[in-house]
Design an enzyme around this catalytic site. Structure first.
Site, PDB file in Angstrom:
ATOM      1  N   LYS A  89       0.936  -1.078  -0.012  1.00  0.00           N
ATOM      2  CA  LYS A  89      -0.130  -0.141   0.103  1.00  0.00           C
ATOM      3  C   LYS A  89       0.694   1.291   0.008  1.00  0.00           C
ATOM      4  O   LYS A  89       2.188   0.926   0.268  1.00  0.00           O
ATOM      5  CB  LYS A  89      -0.924  -0.023   1.147  1.00  0.00           C
ATOM      6  CG  LYS A  89      -0.133   0.163   2.850  1.00  0.00           C
ATOM      7  CD  LYS A  89      -0.926  -0.343   3.684  1.00  0.00           C
ATOM      8  CE  LYS A  89      -0.310  -0.294   5.055  1.00  0.00           C
ATOM      9  NZ  LYS A  89      -1.131  -1.102   6.198  1.00  0.00           N
ATOM     10  N   TYR A 129      18.856  28.830  10.243  1.00  0.00           N
ATOM     11  CA  TYR A 129      17.687  29.521  10.744  1.00  0.00           C
ATOM     12  C   TYR A 129      17.460  29.433  12.128  1.00  0.00           C
ATOM     13  O   TYR A 129      17.774  28.287  12.788  1.00  0.00           O
ATOM     14  CB  TYR A 129      16.482  28.861  10.254  1.00  0.00           C
ATOM     15  CG  TYR A 129      16.180  29.097   8.769  1.00  0.00           C
ATOM     16  CD1 TYR A 129      15.981  30.413   8.345  1.00  0.00           C
ATOM     17  CD2 TYR A 129      15.921  28.201   7.642  1.00  0.00           C
ATOM     18  CE1 TYR A 129      15.775  30.919   7.124  1.00  0.00           C
ATOM     19  CE2 TYR A 129      15.749  28.753   6.449  1.00  0.00           C
ATOM     20  CZ  TYR A 129      15.618  30.012   6.281  1.00  0.00           C
ATOM     21  OH  TYR A 129      15.288  30.215   4.946  1.00  0.00           O
TER      22      TYR A 129
END
Ligand SMILES: *Cc1c(COP(=O)(O)O)cnc(C)c1O
Length: 349
Positions: free
Chosen positions: A37, A244
């Site tokens: 899946k 950052y």
């Protein structure tokens, strides 16, 4: 000209080796429904069908659409594990010889209508309380509880063998089985179950993540290599901040390599400092916040590290589990979140 791109190299020989490891843990007559899946957990549904057809006994997917796609390439049994809900869908199952799961009493009228034409896996709820028929509703399913069909359940805590819920579920499954008058086949185990409870293997097991090397068991290997190149190297003094937020400060003069890969490629944005990667066969570590397109790593101790060198984010040599565990994530999520822009390469199909 270099055109850097993050790459995902998927080696199907490793997937087949993992399936072999699964098999050695099981009784020889137990059949394997390989779960593919979610695009084969990021390994490509179509490629998986081509590469694994001789290695497994059938395929498990969630949706009818996935099942139909597999049918284009394979004659093996295919199970639509989340069931279908309309007569159009049942007709399609019939035309394409696809099995489906009946997990709810609301599916009963249509399932009965097709019971002579289709094979069903009847799923009982033994304690996970997600999908499954309540055991006291089973009597209403008597006409479906026949030899050609399979009685199944799903474990909530297969990866925590000490959890009591496992025994409760086994007991409830036995209790459900006692209500079945015919000689149905049975299926209980997912990947973790195969390794933790092989005595519950019965006729079919349903491994997914283990095929791809996303759980820890001796012999299993991560079958995908997620990698990208270094495009810049910074030489920093002590006490300089990186990325950052400047969340981290160098503790000594450092060499920091910038890798052409970020959270938009599928690398987890939440990865913490110290998350391992591999550069030139040496372990290196993430330092500073992961950005959309870039990751910074500490290569101070890595000899001859230069622009253009490859950085492996995970691979057969650096289990995807190491990243997942360090960052409080699961391997399933990392595998299924690889982004479209990552360049794919498939080996040994
Ligand atoms: C996804 C799924 C599996 C496979 O689980 P893994 O943990 O990946 O082995 C098995 N059975 C059902 C019903 C599933 O939904």
């Amino acid at each position: 000209m270099i055109e850097p791109n993050s790459e995902l190299v998927i080696d199907y020989e490793l997937v087949r080796n993992n399936i072999q490891v699964i098999k050695t843990n099981l009784p020889t007559n137990c059949k394997i429904l390989g779960v593919i899946k979610s695009n084969a957990y990021g390994h490509d549904l179509e490629k998986a069908t081509q590469a694994l057809d001789d290695a497994i006994d059938g395929y498990g997917v969630v949706r009818l659409g996935e099942a139909l796609k597999i049918r284009e390439n394979s004659l093996k049994p295919i199970l639509a594990m989340q069931g279908v809900y309309s007569s159009d869908a049942y007709d399609s199952l019939k035309q394409n010889n696809i099995w489906s799961v009946v997990h709810s009493i609301s599916q009963l009228p249509l399932a009965k209508q097709y019971q002579d034409d289709l094979l069903f896996w009847i799923k009982v709820n033994t304690g996970m309380n997600r999908l499954g028929i309540a055991i006291d509703e089973l009597d209403q399913f008597q006409s479906l509880l026949k030899d050609s069909n399979v009685l199944m359940t799903h474990l909530a805590c297969a990866d925590h063998p000490a959890d009591d819920l496992n025994n409760t579920q086994f007991k409830n499954f036995d209790y459900a089985w006692d209500r079945v008058e015919n000689d149905m086949q049975r299926s209980v185990l997912n990947s973790a179950g195969v390794f933790n409870f092989p005595d519950q293997a019965y006729d079919w097991v349903r491994p997914g993540i283990a095929m791809y090397g996303g759980i820890a068991f001796p012999g299993l290997k991560t079958a995908m290599t997620f990698r990208s190149q270094i495009i810049s190297i910074q030489s920093l003094d002590q006490n300089e901040r990186i990325g950052y937020g400047g969340r981290v400060k160098t503790s000594k003069p450092s060499k920091i390599a910038i890798v052409y890969c970020g959270y938009a490629d599928g690398f987890p944005q939440t990865a913490i400092d110290g998350t391992s990667v591999i550069v030139n066969s040496h372990k290196s570590k993430i330092i500073g916040r992961v950005s959309m397109d870039l990751i910074s790593i500490d290569v101070t101790e890595i000899p001859d590290c230069k622009i253009g060198d490859w950085c492996e984010l995970w691979s057969p040599d650096l289990s995807i589990l190491e990243n997942a565990k360090k960052n409080n994530l699961i391997s399933y999520e990392l595998m299924t979140k690889m982004s479209q822009r990552v360049k794919r390469q498939y080996l040994n199909i």
